[in-house]
Design a protein around this motif. Structure first.
Motif, PDB file in Angstrom:
ATOM      1  N   HIS A  35      60.833  50.567  13.081  1.00 23.01           N
ATOM      2  CA  HIS A  35      59.580  50.556  12.338  1.00 23.01           C
ATOM      3  C   HIS A  35      59.074  49.120  12.337  1.00 23.01           C
ATOM      4  CE1 HIS A  35      56.642  51.684   9.227  1.00 23.01           C
ATOM      5  NE2 HIS A  35      56.942  50.541   8.633  1.00 23.01           N
ATOM      6  N   TYR A  36      57.937  48.907  12.977  1.00 24.41           N
ATOM      7  CA  TYR A  36      57.365  47.571  13.031  1.00 24.41           C
ATOM      8  C   TYR A  36      56.301  47.501  11.937  1.00 24.41           C
ATOM      9  CZ  TYR A  36      55.376  43.283  15.211  1.00 24.41           C
ATOM     10  OH  TYR A  36      54.923  41.992  15.470  1.00 24.41           O
ATOM     11  N   ALA A  37      56.635  46.758  10.874  1.00 24.71           N
ATOM     12  CA  ALA A  37      55.698  46.562   9.759  1.00 24.71           C
ATOM     13  C   ALA A  37      55.112  45.167   9.880  1.00 24.71           C
ATOM     14  CB  ALA A  37      56.429  46.712   8.432  1.00 24.71           C
ATOM     15  N   LEU A  38      53.797  45.089   9.844  1.00 25.85           N
ATOM     16  CA  LEU A  38      53.144  43.807  10.064  1.00 25.85           C
ATOM     17  C   LEU A  38      52.112  43.565   8.975  1.00 25.85           C
ATOM     18  CD1 LEU A  38      52.709  41.445  12.176  1.00 25.85           C
ATOM     19  CD2 LEU A  38      50.884  42.856  13.141  1.00 25.85           C
ATOM     20  N   LEU A 529      57.430  47.990  20.005  1.00 25.63           N
ATOM     21  CA  LEU A 529      55.989  48.235  20.020  1.00 25.63           C
ATOM     22  C   LEU A 529      55.647  49.721  20.066  1.00 25.63           C
ATOM     23  CD1 LEU A 529      54.948  45.392  22.466  1.00 25.63           C
ATOM     24  CD2 LEU A 529      54.682  45.440  19.982  1.00 25.63           C
ATOM     25  N   PRO A 530      54.438  50.087  19.654  1.00 22.62           N
ATOM     26  CA  PRO A 530      53.434  49.261  18.994  1.00 22.62           C
ATOM     27  C   PRO A 530      53.750  49.072  17.514  1.00 22.62           C
ATOM     28  CG  PRO A 530      52.623  51.502  19.185  1.00 22.62           C
ATOM     29  CD  PRO A 530      53.984  51.475  19.842  1.00 22.62           C
ATOM     30  N   VAL A 531      52.907  48.300  16.829  1.00 28.32           N
ATOM     31  CA  VAL A 531      53.060  48.116  15.391  1.00 28.32           C
ATOM     32  C   VAL A 531      52.872  49.473  14.708  1.00 28.32           C
ATOM     33  CG1 VAL A 531      52.008  47.075  13.336  1.00 28.32           C
ATOM     34  CG2 VAL A 531      52.262  45.730  15.444  1.00 28.32           C
ATOM     35  N   GLY A 559      49.330  45.665  32.736  1.00 28.23           N
ATOM     36  CA  GLY A 559      50.655  46.250  32.927  1.00 28.23           C
ATOM     37  C   GLY A 559      51.685  45.738  31.941  1.00 28.23           C
ATOM     38  N   LEU A 560      51.240  45.100  30.873  1.00 30.97           N
ATOM     39  CA  LEU A 560      52.195  44.534  29.909  1.00 30.97           C
ATOM     40  C   LEU A 560      52.622  45.530  28.846  1.00 30.97           C
ATOM     41  CD1 LEU A 560      50.617  41.012  29.338  1.00 30.97           C
ATOM     42  CD2 LEU A 560      52.735  41.539  30.556  1.00 30.97           C
ATOM     43  N   VAL A 561      51.748  46.470  28.540  1.00 34.45           N
ATOM     44  CA  VAL A 561      52.097  47.517  27.569  1.00 34.45           C
ATOM     45  C   VAL A 561      51.642  48.856  28.141  1.00 34.45           C
ATOM     46  CG1 VAL A 561      51.905  45.981  25.562  1.00 34.45           C
ATOM     47  CG2 VAL A 561      49.914  47.318  26.256  1.00 34.45           C
ATOM     48  N   THR A 562      52.182  49.913  27.575  1.00 35.33           N
ATOM     49  CA  THR A 562      51.860  51.232  28.127  1.00 35.33           C
ATOM     50  C   THR A 562      50.998  52.052  27.171  1.00 35.33           C
ATOM     51  OG1 THR A 562      53.915  51.997  27.178  1.00 35.33           O
ATOM     52  CG2 THR A 562      53.955  51.427  29.520  1.00 35.33           C
ATOM     53  N   PHE A 563      50.740  51.480  25.976  1.00 37.49           N
ATOM     54  CA  PHE A 563      49.987  52.242  24.977  1.00 37.49           C
ATOM     55  C   PHE A 563      48.562  51.709  24.891  1.00 37.49           C
ATOM     56  CE2 PHE A 563      52.931  49.115  23.288  1.00 37.49           C
ATOM     57  CZ  PHE A 563      52.072  48.200  22.718  1.00 37.49           C
ATOM     58  N   ASP A 564      47.742  52.385  24.103  1.00 39.96           N
ATOM     59  CA  ASP A 564      46.313  52.055  24.059  1.00 39.96           C
ATOM     60  C   ASP A 564      45.899  51.310  22.799  1.00 39.96           C
ATOM     61  OD1 ASP A 564      45.968  53.658  26.391  1.00 39.96           O
ATOM     62  OD2 ASP A 564      46.117  55.417  25.093  1.00 39.96           O
ATOM     63  N   GLU A 565      46.697  51.426  21.759  1.00 40.91           N
ATOM     64  CA  GLU A 565      46.285  50.880  20.464  1.00 40.91           C
ATOM     65  C   GLU A 565      47.373  49.966  19.923  1.00 40.91           C
ATOM     66  OE1 GLU A 565      43.477  51.189  18.930  1.00 40.91           O
ATOM     67  OE2 GLU A 565      42.511  52.950  19.853  1.00 40.91           O
ATOM     68  N   PRO A 566      46.985  48.824  19.345  1.00 44.06           N
ATOM     69  CA  PRO A 566      48.000  47.877  18.863  1.00 44.06           C
ATOM     70  C   PRO A 566      48.712  48.311  17.591  1.00 44.06           C
ATOM     71  CG  PRO A 566      45.778  47.060  18.393  1.00 44.06           C
ATOM     72  CD  PRO A 566      45.611  48.297  19.223  1.00 44.06           C
ATOM     73  N   MET A 567      47.978  48.979  16.689  1.00 46.07           N
ATOM     74  CA  MET A 567      48.547  49.287  15.373  1.00 46.07           C
ATOM     75  C   MET A 567      48.253  50.734  15.010  1.00 46.07           C
ATOM     76  SD  MET A 567      46.782  45.994  14.918  1.00 46.07           S
ATOM     77  CE  MET A 567      47.478  44.347  15.106  1.00 46.07           C
ATOM     78  N   MET A 568      49.303  51.501  14.816  1.00 44.12           N
ATOM     79  CA  MET A 568      49.117  52.935  14.627  1.00 44.12           C
ATOM     80  C   MET A 568      48.525  53.280  13.267  1.00 44.12           C
ATOM     81  SD  MET A 568      49.928  53.522  17.539  1.00 44.12           S
ATOM     82  CE  MET A 568      49.584  55.255  17.621  1.00 44.12           C
ATOM     83  N   ARG A 569      49.026  52.613  12.231  1.00 41.37           N
ATOM     84  CA  ARG A 569      48.487  52.877  10.893  1.00 41.37           C
ATOM     85  C   ARG A 569      48.041  51.566  10.260  1.00 41.37           C
ATOM     86  NH1 ARG A 569      52.426  56.432  11.343  1.00 41.37           N
ATOM     87  NH2 ARG A 569      53.876  54.784  10.845  1.00 41.37           N
ATOM     88  N   LEU A 570      46.976  51.672   9.490  1.00 43.50           N
ATOM     89  CA  LEU A 570      46.447  50.483   8.827  1.00 43.50           C
ATOM     90  C   LEU A 570      46.224  50.813   7.363  1.00 43.50           C
ATOM     91  CD1 LEU A 570      44.986  47.650   8.923  1.00 43.50           C
ATOM     92  CD2 LEU A 570      42.891  48.917   9.401  1.00 43.50           C
TER      93      LEU A 570
END
Ligand code: ANZ
Length: 815
Positions: A35-38, A529-531, A559-570
């Motif tokens: 779980h990445y909490a930021l 990742l992602p956050v 090609g550095l990440v495979t996802f589209d969004e940096p932070m899933m929940r805000l």
């Protein structure tokens, strides 16, 4: 060991112990879900203020809760260390921005430690460190190679006091003032670097993968400002094409004049000799206005006829071409067809200058004999077309599509989409930022600095003068270099990057802040990742939160990440106001300083108060009296946690009641921690405290139930007040650390309220049986019985004469 609660003593002790035992080291562990909490990183402006505490301590509590739930939690911290205030302070105080910044960082690090948060300091990143901005520069080069960074001469917003260009987002208010100093912004022409955020306009409108607050999504949607319609080509009588963008191609037959922005390139060419003087004067005047002034709807319309005419391509009508400042050069094509009958601004303009108004959309209920329109009729859904050739009679709701198709067929126009979003201007004429890694060669133009030469270091020995240009411009050694391609003398770019560039990718740098080979370690990236959960203020809804989404999408292309969004929940927290209910400010003297509070009450009490005094998403005024509640809570928890309990008599009912409360509170606090409802979580913990206090007095619950309740109390409070709970946990002989314990789970059967079956009679006859909670008072039971549907049916609307309650059994309603 002292027996009274001394927060300062135990807080220092545990902070030290946690560091020594690396309790908050956060490393890859594939056996646990991550779980990445930021939480948004602070700007090192000086002292940590209560707003930082308000943003960070509830975020910390949430991260701790997730850890106890079994997640491997990453909760890092860093500093957004470049930026204007450091440079302004340098000019004012004759110090160096680096000195000012790093001294602040040191102080703030100490203050941050006093929160007792679970930050992993090994992962701390500081955007002004060469090890960091090397990669900011590397990203710039990547974007340049992808064609997402480009240079263009453009009129930029410029703050004459801060002496720098500003991004559109940094210009505030109707008077267009500088976000930082409030000075009105002026326009200036400069060669500037831009990032092509507009390439992602469409994708940025898609929020389907993320759970973000509605408000933020709406703000971003408006900011991006998507309009659909058509591009249509008109021609002047002489044959020069004029492209227009319209959202209402269905009103083409009603175009009775055209308007060009005063800056439109065709103006000079088409203006007649007779109109030249008036046109030139008008253009001169328009230059002093900002786009915001010009767009203000209720401004008196102004404009000048150019003397030229255009031909309307759908009906060959000859229509005059005007210039007016309500048409902006920065939107669409900078030219419009004016349809006064159906557009408010055009209507006003036509009225003022006596131009034709031709109705082409007939409002329902209106007829040919109704005379002139009193106002523009703007509905897109009701009415039908008139005076529109073959399209007359078409319902307006269908007309846009049909006319657009017809325009395409005829080759007059085509369907089009326009965005309000502009490319991101990142050049800053300032020193304290990451240098743009480019050199200018007379032969090769703008050449990126080779990777081996990164970072392009900021020289330390510069003069800080507010000249309007970067101090780097005057640093001979810095500017003179060689072209990486041909070795000829070349000049370095002297602008630095907008600091929003640094903060667009900091969540990635936290993964490996010391990594010298990658912007972030790919293995760390794959795991973390992602956050998962981002927290921060609503003020970042448009700038930072659009930039970081743009950045992540570009990183996907790299090609550095495979996802589209940096932070899933805000989640956006609210604001702590001063005691007077106003925003805190030094001039109002209503600033609450956290350091003094920590001295007086301890960090745990401050944390608990901040989570208790208001809903986190709302915030509210600080209250020095209010903090006493949380202070009492922690004192009581101390009492309970250190008490030696021995039951006098063991009563099954009392034991059951305490256990029920314990499990109900676990359930409540769990649900509240999930939904960020921290104030009600603290309130529930207070209820458990009350139940324990009572049980202690009566000494009538079993030893096991007592222990269960006290341990639960500590576990539930651990994320909120991490020090006192750690201390009491240890004193109760439990294993280190409470923060590594699993989150308690409730037993639904134990949590369930005892119920009784209530018999409801009307005039002595049984009419209903209801399951109700045991232990309700007579009034509550009476109300439940009276609201029974069945009883109501038998009452037939009559008022009861008497209601008799037999406690725990029966209610008789007499009519
Ligand atoms: C003719 C028309 C008829 C329009 C009608 C509206 C209503 P949004 O929604 O913001 O995209 N427009 C186009 N370019 C402009 C510019 N550079 N400066 C000022 N106004 C401009 O607005 C698009 C509409 O704003 C366009 O549709 C155009 O006016 C105007 F009954 O075209 B319309």
């Amino acid at each position: 060991m002292s027996n009274t609660y001394n927060p300062n003593e135990i807080e220092a002790k545990w902070q030290k112990r946690w560091e020594e035992t690396e309790l908050y080291r956060q490393v890859i562990d594939k056996s646990r879900p991550k779980h990445y909490a930021l939480t948004m990183l602070p700007y090192p402006s000086g002292d940590l203020h209560i707003g930082h505490w308000y943003a960070m301590t509830p975020s910390d509590a949430r991260a701790r809760y997730m850890r106890m739930k079994g997640y491997n939690v990453l909760f890092p911290m860093g500093f957004d260390a470049f930026g204007l205030p450091a440079e302004n302070a340098a000019i004012k105080n004759r110090t160096h921005p680096a000195k000012w910044t790093y001294a602040n960082i040191e102080r703030m690090r100490r203050q941050l430690r006093s929160m007792g948060a679970m930050f992993d300091w090994e992962r701390a990143a500081v955007s002004a460190d060469p090890a960091y901005y090397k990669w900011t520069q590397w990203f710039f080069k990547k974007l340049m190679a992808m064609g997402l960074a480009y240079r263009k001469l453009s009129a930029v917003d410029f703050c004459p006091l801060c002496n720098t260009t500003l991004a559109r987002e940094q210009v505030w208010g109707e008077d267009r003032h500088c976000e930082r100093c409030g000075t009105p912004v002026i326009k200036k022409d400069l060669e500037q670097w831009f990032f092509k955020t507009t390439d992602y306009a469409e994708e940025l409108l898609d929020f389907s993968q993320i759970e973000w607050p509605e408000r933020v999504k709406v703000m971003q949607t408006n900011w991006i400002g998507r309009s659909t319609g058509a591009d249509v080509t008109f021609h002047t009588e002489q044959g020069d094409p004029i492209e227009i963008f319209t959202t209402r191609p269905d009103t083409l037959w009603g175009a009775t004049f055209m308007v060009l922005a005063p800056e439109h390139p065709l103006v000079d060419k088409i203006t007649s000799a007779a109109q030249r003087g008036a046109v030139d004067t008008y253009i001169e005047q328009a230059q002093h206005l900002t786009d915001i002034d010009r767009e203000t709807a209720d401004r008196e319309k102004t404009g000048v006829f150019t003397g030229a005419y255009a031909i309307n391509p759908v009906n060959q009508a000859r229509i005059p071409i005007w210039i007016a400042d309500y048409v902006l050069m920065s939107y669409g094509s900078g030219a419009i067809m004016a349809v006064p009958a159906h557009d408010e601004r055009d209507f006003e303009f036509a009225r003022k200058f006596g131009l034709d108004i031709v109705e082409v959309i007939r409002m329902p209920g209106r007829s040919d004999t109704d005379g002139e329109l009193g106002a523009a009729y703007t509905s897109k859904t009701e009415g039908h077309l008139v005076n529109s050739g073959a399209f007359s009679g078409t319902a307006v709701a269908e007309a846009i599509g049909k006319v657009t198709a017809w325009l395409e067929e005829k080759g007059i126009g085509k369907g089009a989409v326009n965005y309000r979003l502009r490319d991101w201007l990142i050049s800053r004429q300032r020193y304290w930022g990451a240098p743009i890694p480019v050199v200018y060669c007379p032969e090769h133009g703008a050449v990126p600095v080779p990777d081996e030469q990164l970072p392009v270091m900021l020289p330390e020995d510069v003069e800080f003068m507010p000249t309007g240009e970067s101090p780097l411009k005057f640093h001979e050694e810095f500017i003179h270099t060689e072209c990486p391609l041909c070795g000829q003398p070349a000049l370095r770019e002297t602008d630095t990057m907008d600091t929003f560039m640094c903060s667009s990718w900091y969540q990635y740098r936290y993964l490996s802040p010391h990594d010298d080979r990658h912007p972030f370690d790919p293995e760390e990236g794959t795991y973390w990742l992602p956050v998962d959960q981002y927290t921060g203020g609503i003020e970042h809804a448009t700038m930072h939160l659009i930039y970081t989404r743009f950045f992540t999408k570009a990183m996907r292309e790299m090609g550095l990440v495979t996802f589209d969004e940096p932070m899933m929940r805000l989640y956006n927290q609210g604001m702590v106001l001063g005691e007077d209910g106003e925003k805190m400010s030094k001039s109002r003297g209503n600033v609450v300083a956290p350091d003094a509070l920590v001295q007086k009450y301890g960090a745990d009490t401050v944390r608990t108060y901040l989570m208790f005094f208001a809903r986190w998403d709302q915030g509210g005024p600080w209250n020095y009296d209010g903090i006493k509640g949380p202070q009492r809570l922690l004192n009581d928890v101390w009492e309970l946690g250190t008490a030696v309990y021995t039951p006098h008599t063991e009563e099954a009912a009392a034991t059951r009641t305490l256990r029920r409360k314990t499990h109900q509170v676990i359930r409540k606090v769990t649900e509240d921690m999930e939904s960020f409802s921290f104030n009600t979580a603290v309130a529930a913990i207070m209820e458990l405290r009350n139940a324990l206090t009572e049980a202690r007095k009566a000494a009538n619950v079993s030893q096991a139930a007592w222990n269960e309740a006290v341990d639960t109390l500590l576990l539930l409070l651990a994320p909120i007040a991490p020090h006192i709970t750690e201390e009491l946990w240890a004193r109760r002989g439990q294993a280190y650390s409470i923060h590594q314990q699993p989150w308690p789970v409730w037993d639904e059967a134990v949590a369930k309220e005892d119920t009784i079956t209530l018999v409801v009679q009307v005039n002595g006859r049984v009419r209903d049986k209801l399951d109700v909670a045991a232990g309700l008072d007579d009034e509550a039971v009476k109300q439940i019985a009276l609201s029974s549907d069945k009883a109501q049916g038998w009452l037939e609307g009559k008022q009861p004469r008497k209601v008799i309650v037999v406690r725990g059994k029966l209610v008789n309603i007499v009519v």
